[in-house]
Design a protein around this motif. Structure first.
Motif, PDB file in Angstrom:
ATOM      1  N   UNK A 207       0.825  -1.214   0.000  1.00  0.00           N
ATOM      2  CA  UNK A 207       0.000   0.000   0.000  1.00  0.00           C
ATOM      3  C   UNK A 207       0.861   1.266   0.000  1.00  0.00           C
ATOM      4  N   UNK A 208       2.172   1.099   0.152  1.00  0.00           N
ATOM      5  CA  UNK A 208       3.095   2.234   0.147  1.00  0.00           C
ATOM      6  C   UNK A 208       3.787   2.300  -1.211  1.00  0.00           C
ATOM      7  N   UNK A 209       3.308   3.179  -2.070  1.00  0.00           N
ATOM      8  CA  UNK A 209       3.832   3.240  -3.431  1.00  0.00           C
ATOM      9  C   UNK A 209       5.228   3.855  -3.496  1.00  0.00           C
ATOM     10  N   UNK A 210       5.709   4.428  -2.392  1.00  0.00           N
ATOM     11  CA  UNK A 210       7.086   4.930  -2.371  1.00  0.00           C
ATOM     12  C   UNK A 210       8.088   3.782  -2.530  1.00  0.00           C
ATOM     13  N   UNK A 211       7.652   2.578  -2.219  1.00  0.00           N
ATOM     14  CA  UNK A 211       8.540   1.418  -2.333  1.00  0.00           C
ATOM     15  C   UNK A 211       8.623   0.875  -3.753  1.00  0.00           C
ATOM     16  N   UNK A 212       7.724   1.280  -4.620  1.00  0.00           N
ATOM     17  CA  UNK A 212       7.636   0.662  -5.940  1.00  0.00           C
ATOM     18  C   UNK A 212       8.882   0.863  -6.805  1.00  0.00           C
ATOM     19  N   UNK A 213       9.441   2.065  -6.909  1.00  0.00           N
ATOM     20  CA  UNK A 213      10.653   2.219  -7.741  1.00  0.00           C
ATOM     21  C   UNK A 213      11.801   1.341  -7.257  1.00  0.00           C
ATOM     22  N   UNK A 214      11.961   1.289  -5.945  1.00  0.00           N
ATOM     23  CA  UNK A 214      13.008   0.466  -5.346  1.00  0.00           C
ATOM     24  C   UNK A 214      12.742  -1.017  -5.629  1.00  0.00           C
ATOM     25  N   UNK A 215      11.464  -1.425  -5.495  1.00  0.00           N
ATOM     26  CA  UNK A 215      11.105  -2.819  -5.737  1.00  0.00           C
ATOM     27  C   UNK A 215      11.380  -3.215  -7.190  1.00  0.00           C
ATOM     28  N   UNK A 216      11.087  -2.308  -8.105  1.00  0.00           N
ATOM     29  CA  UNK A 216      11.359  -2.607  -9.518  1.00  0.00           C
ATOM     30  C   UNK A 216      12.858  -2.767  -9.759  1.00  0.00           C
ATOM     31  N   UNK A 217      13.663  -1.968  -9.079  1.00  0.00           N
ATOM     32  CA  UNK A 217      15.112  -2.100  -9.214  1.00  0.00           C
ATOM     33  C   UNK A 217      15.590  -3.467  -8.731  1.00  0.00           C
ATOM     34  N   UNK A 218      14.895  -4.018  -7.752  1.00  0.00           N
ATOM     35  CA  UNK A 218      15.277  -5.322  -7.214  1.00  0.00           C
ATOM     36  C   UNK A 218      14.791  -6.484  -8.072  1.00  0.00           C
ATOM     37  N   UNK A 219      13.795  -6.243  -8.922  1.00  0.00           N
ATOM     38  CA  UNK A 219      13.316  -7.322  -9.778  1.00  0.00           C
ATOM     39  C   UNK A 219      11.827  -7.433  -9.953  1.00  0.00           C
ATOM     40  N   UNK A 220      11.033  -6.632  -9.239  1.00  0.00           N
ATOM     41  CA  UNK A 220       9.578  -6.679  -9.404  1.00  0.00           C
ATOM     42  C   UNK A 220       9.204  -6.217 -10.811  1.00  0.00           C
ATOM     43  N   UNK A 221       8.333  -6.960 -11.466  1.00  0.00           N
ATOM     44  CA  UNK A 221       7.901  -6.606 -12.824  1.00  0.00           C
ATOM     45  C   UNK A 221       6.583  -5.844 -12.833  1.00  0.00           C
TER      46      UNK A 221
END
Length: 347
Positions: A207-221
């Motif tokens: 629910x915290x979209x601030x994590x999304x850019x970081x998550x994508x860098x780690x591998x989230x598609x």
């Protein structure tokens, strides 16, 4: 927001008894479980010294200790490895029956504490207690690590990293589709391991979209915020993947997200792994027909004395890089500030 109550007290730490090790803590990570305890969701004996992701140097050892010596760099484990019980002796078991997590006793194996404050007994947390200058743990909960290991980096390999990596490396196969509920420290470790295991698609839910850019860098598609969807997130995941993912990981610790993760799995062969710790006295309730078709529901936590030091070696040899999981560093006197950022979602 929960009011934090960390204060710096002078604690007396007893010498180690036979089979025990006294350790000078150098660095400690903050885990979601510590946060849940502060919020009152997870019940432990109080007053207690929290913290269970610790790296330190052996200060002294008790009689009979042979695996470490004073001066050794070590990590401490909330789940020990006695190498004697049925769990430790089984090739697929890692949850030692001498652990102090389920349920937490707050005491050492002999039923006593090594901490006192103004004459009052202070409880341990999971046999570790790393938010302190010195702690005492049993030898079976300590592992010697590489002398060159940076303590402020490898401390998280005590709990969060092996929990996330272990849940994946023992399940995910190349080409798999995965969904990860919760993109905090453990969820991010799951994402990294899914990518390393060759997953073709990794869906991150938070629910915290601030994590999304970081998550994508780690591998989230693909990133999903359940609060911005017109239907339950598990239904969206099923639609995105055809009939559900191969593997789902719950790294939050809420009953609703556990059920959601299970419902996100393919009905015939999907595997749901529960990693998050639910609030004390919770009951997981779901339609048993979800399992009848072939879904698998399982849990996973931490690793053992052998696997965790090996992860440190892998880190030193640059086979894995867990540095992205460390977002902030604080001196111990600023621990309240660290938890404030943690609770605000800046992690």
């Amino acid at each position: 927001m929960t009011t934090l109550s960390f204060y710096l007290y002078k604690i007396e730490v007893d010498p180690p008894k036979p089979g025990e090790v006294r350790i000078k803590i150098i660095s400690s990570g903050i885990c979601g479980t510590d946060k849940h305890i502060l919020e009152g969701k997870d019940k432990v004996p109080l007053p207690a010294i929290l913290g269970h992701e610790g790296a330190g140097i052996v200060e002294s050892i008790g009689e009979g200790v042979t695996s470490v010596k004073p001066g050794d760099k070590v990590l401490m484990f909330p789940v020990p490895e006695c190498r004697e019980c049925s769990s430790c002796l089984h090739p697929k078991g890692n949850f030692c029956l001498k652990e102090k997590v389920i349920p937490p006793t707050g005491l050492m194996l002999d039923g006593t504490s090594r901490f006192t404050c103004r004459g009052r007994k202070i409880y341990h947390l999971y046999g570790t207690s790393t938010f302190t200058e010195y702690t005492v743990v049993h030898e079976i909960a300590v592992g010697k690590i590489d002398d060159g290991a940076p303590m402020d980096r490898v401390c998280i390999i005590s709990c969060g990293v092996p929990t996330g990596f272990g849940a994946v490396f023992n399940t995910v196969t190349p080409g798999s589709t995965c969904v990860v509920f919760g993109l905090g420290g453990i969820g991010s470790a799951v994402v990294m391991a899914c990518k390393a295991s060759g997953a073709s698609r990794i869906i991150g839910v938070d629910i915290n979209e601030e994590k999304f850019p970081w998550a994508r860098d780690l591998g989230v598609t693909d990133c999903l915020n359940p609060q911005k969807l017109e239907k339950p997130v598990q239904e969206v995941v099923v639609e995105m993947t055809g009939n559900g993912v191969d593997f789902a990981f719950e790294a939050i610790g809420l009953i609703d997200t556990m059920v959601g993760a299970l419902e996100s799995c393919h009905p015939s062969y999907g595997v749901c792994v529960i990693i998050g710790v639910a609030p004390s006295n919770s009951q997981l309730i779901f339609d048993p027909l979800l399992l009848l078709s072939g879904r698998i529901l399982k849990g996973g936590a931490v690793g053992g004395k052998d696997s965790i030091p090996k992860l440190v070696t892998d880190y030193m040899e640059k086979k894995i890089n867990t540095d992205p999981l460390i977002t902030h560093k604080f001196p111990f006197k600023s621990i309240n500030k660290a938890f404030e950022l943690f609770q605000a979602g800046h992690w």
